[in-house]
Design a protein around this motif. Structure first.
Motif, short mmCIF file in Angstrom:
data_model
loop_
_atom_site.label_atom_id
_atom_site.label_comp_id
_atom_site.label_asym_id
_atom_site.label_seq_id
_atom_site.Cartn_x
_atom_site.Cartn_y
_atom_site.Cartn_z
N PHE A 19 4.64 1.17 -0.58
CA PHE A 19 4.26 -0.09 -1.22
C PHE A 19 4.14 -1.23 -0.21
O PHE A 19 3.24 -2.07 -0.31
N SER A 20 5.07 -1.31 0.71
CA SER A 20 5.05 -2.41 1.68
C SER A 20 3.80 -2.37 2.55
O SER A 20 3.13 -3.39 2.77
N ALA A 21 3.49 -1.17 3.07
CA ALA A 21 2.29 -1.04 3.92
C ALA A 21 1.03 -1.30 3.10
O ALA A 21 0.07 -1.89 3.61
N ALA A 22 1.01 -0.86 1.83
CA ALA A 22 -0.14 -1.11 0.97
C ALA A 22 -0.32 -2.60 0.74
O ALA A 22 -1.44 -3.13 0.80
N ALA A 23 0.80 -3.29 0.47
CA ALA A 23 0.74 -4.74 0.23
C ALA A 23 0.21 -5.46 1.46
O ALA A 23 -0.60 -6.39 1.36
N GLU A 24 0.65 -5.05 2.63
CA GLU A 24 0.19 -5.68 3.87
C GLU A 24 -1.31 -5.47 4.07
O GLU A 24 -2.03 -6.38 4.48
N SER A 25 -1.79 -4.26 3.77
CA SER A 25 -3.21 -3.97 3.95
C SER A 25 -4.08 -4.74 2.97
O SER A 25 -5.23 -5.07 3.28
N GLY A 27 -3.10 -7.70 1.64
CA GLY A 27 -2.83 -9.13 1.77
C GLY A 27 -2.15 -9.73 0.56
O GLY A 27 -2.37 -10.90 0.23
N VAL A 28 -1.31 -8.93 -0.12
CA VAL A 28 -0.57 -9.40 -1.29
C VAL A 28 0.90 -9.04 -1.11
O VAL A 28 1.30 -8.41 -0.12
N THR A 30 4.55 -7.16 -1.95
CA THR A 30 4.97 -5.81 -2.31
C THR A 30 5.27 -5.72 -3.80
O THR A 30 4.92 -4.73 -4.46
N SER A 31 5.89 -6.75 -4.34
CA SER A 31 6.23 -6.74 -5.77
C SER A 31 4.96 -6.70 -6.63
O SER A 31 4.95 -6.07 -7.68
N TYR A 32 3.91 -7.38 -6.17
CA TYR A 32 2.66 -7.36 -6.92
C TYR A 32 2.09 -5.95 -6.98
O TYR A 32 1.68 -5.47 -8.04
N VAL A 33 2.07 -5.26 -5.84
CA VAL A 33 1.55 -3.89 -5.80
C VAL A 33 2.40 -2.99 -6.68
O VAL A 33 1.87 -2.17 -7.44
N SER A 34 3.70 -3.14 -6.62
CA SER A 34 4.60 -2.32 -7.44
C SER A 34 4.33 -2.53 -8.92
O SER A 34 4.28 -1.57 -9.70
N ARG A 35 4.16 -3.78 -9.32
CA ARG A 35 3.89 -4.07 -10.73
C ARG A 35 2.55 -3.48 -11.18
O ARG A 35 2.44 -2.95 -12.29
N ARG A 36 1.56 -3.56 -10.34
CA ARG A 36 0.23 -3.05 -10.73
C ARG A 36 0.26 -1.54 -10.91
O ARG A 36 -0.31 -1.00 -11.85
N VAL A 37 0.92 -0.83 -9.98
CA VAL A 37 0.99 0.63 -10.10
C VAL A 37 1.83 1.02 -11.31
O VAL A 37 1.48 1.95 -12.05
N ALA A 38 2.93 0.32 -11.54
CA ALA A 38 3.76 0.61 -12.70
C ALA A 38 2.99 0.38 -13.99
O ALA A 38 3.11 1.14 -14.97
N SER A 39 2.18 -0.68 -14.01
CA SER A 39 1.35 -0.96 -15.18
C SER A 39 0.34 0.15 -15.42
O SER A 39 0.07 0.53 -16.56
#
Length: 289
Positions: A19-25, A27-28, A30-39
């Motif tokens: 998640f952290s590396a995805a968020a960095e790539s 530009g958002v 980590t919590s945003y990426v986690s919430r989107r995948v969980a959704s």
């Protein structure tokens, strides 16, 4: 659209291994990426990822879903690239309407040269004297003589068109020459319609009603009738100029000719005019200038 966003985050997590590396790539956060995948998982009702403190792995169903989503995103990217290429490159289909000998000759030859210069262009040229509805009938461009008269169309001047009154030498030898437009009422006139012929005297334009026993909606047919001595004709110069140059037809009433009419290229108003149309419009304007 929100679901599409979740797909992008899901693919980024898999491609970046967390998640952290995805968020960095992206530009958002980590919590945003986690919430989107969980959704996304909640919406599907399946677990796509095994989450541990050290690593993120695909579940079996997640691997299958990842394969399909990558194909979907790839297809969207390809579609977007195609649209951009068609918008920004001289490629695609163009539908053109033009009438008369100007369409058959000058416009057609110009479009042939354009197609030779741009081999990825497909041209559909419709020759018709009917004034087509560009938007309703799917035309990109039309060539029209005289004022376009439609506020929803953009117009560009192409050229001017002189209207010539003429007849064969044999006709004039037999029936004489008209000295003024009113004399035409005593002559056999070859008509394309029941509309009167327009003339100018002292900067005033007026109409003369003429009659004859030969009518046609085709300029070439009228020119041929004049060549055979059937009467006096009034046509755009393209129909008769070569015959005049050869002495087969003779001009009359030159002093009463109306000013040349303007020929326009017209096209519907568009916020995003495709590049191929902009290039063709400029090509035609330059060609006839």
């Amino acid at each position: 659209m929100k679901r599409l966003t979740s797909l992008i985050e899901f693919i980024a997590v898999v491609n970046n291994g967390g998640f952290s590396a995805a968020a960095e790539s992206l530009g958002v956060s980590t919590s945003y990426v986690s919430r989107r995948v969980a959704s996304l998982e909640a919406h599907l009702g399946v677990q796509l990822l095994h989450r541990t403190t050290r690593r993120v792995n695909l579940t079996k169903i997640g691997a299958h879903y990842y394969e399909k989503t990558v194909a979907i995103i790839s297809a969207l990217d390809t579609l977007e690239d195609d649209l951009v290429n068609q918008q920004n490159n001289v490629i695609g289909e163009i539908n053109v309407s033009a009438g008369g000998i100007f369409g058959e000759d000058s416009v057609a030859l110009s479009l042939i040269d354009f197609a030779l210069e741009y081999p990825e262009i497909k041209i559909n040229l419709n020759i018709s004297t009917r004034q087509v509805d560009l938007s309703a009938e799917g035309y990109d461009l039309a060539i029209r003589h005289g004022s376009p008269g439609d506020p929803d169309l953009i117009s560009r001047k192409l050229t001017t068109r002189r209207m010539i009154v003429c007849a064969s030498p044999s006709y004039f030898d037999q029936f004489g020459r008209p000295n003024n437009p009113e004399d035409l009422q005593q002559h056999a006139c070859l008509q394309s319609s029941e509309f009167p012929w327009s003339f100018q005297d002292n900067n005033q334009i007026y109409n003369i009603k003429v009659e004859g026993r030969w009518t046609s909606n085709n300029g070439a047919a009228l020119a041929n009738a004049a060549l055979q001595g059937l009467g006096v004709v009034r046509l755009a110069e393209m129909y008769v100029q070569s015959a005049i140059d050869e002495g087969l037809l003779e001009i009359t009433l030159e002093d009463f000719e109306i000013p040349p009419t303007t020929t326009y290229l017209v096209y519907p108003t568009r916020k995003y005019l495709p590049f191929r149309l902009r290039i063709l419009i400029d090509f035609l304007v330059e060609r006839f200038k």
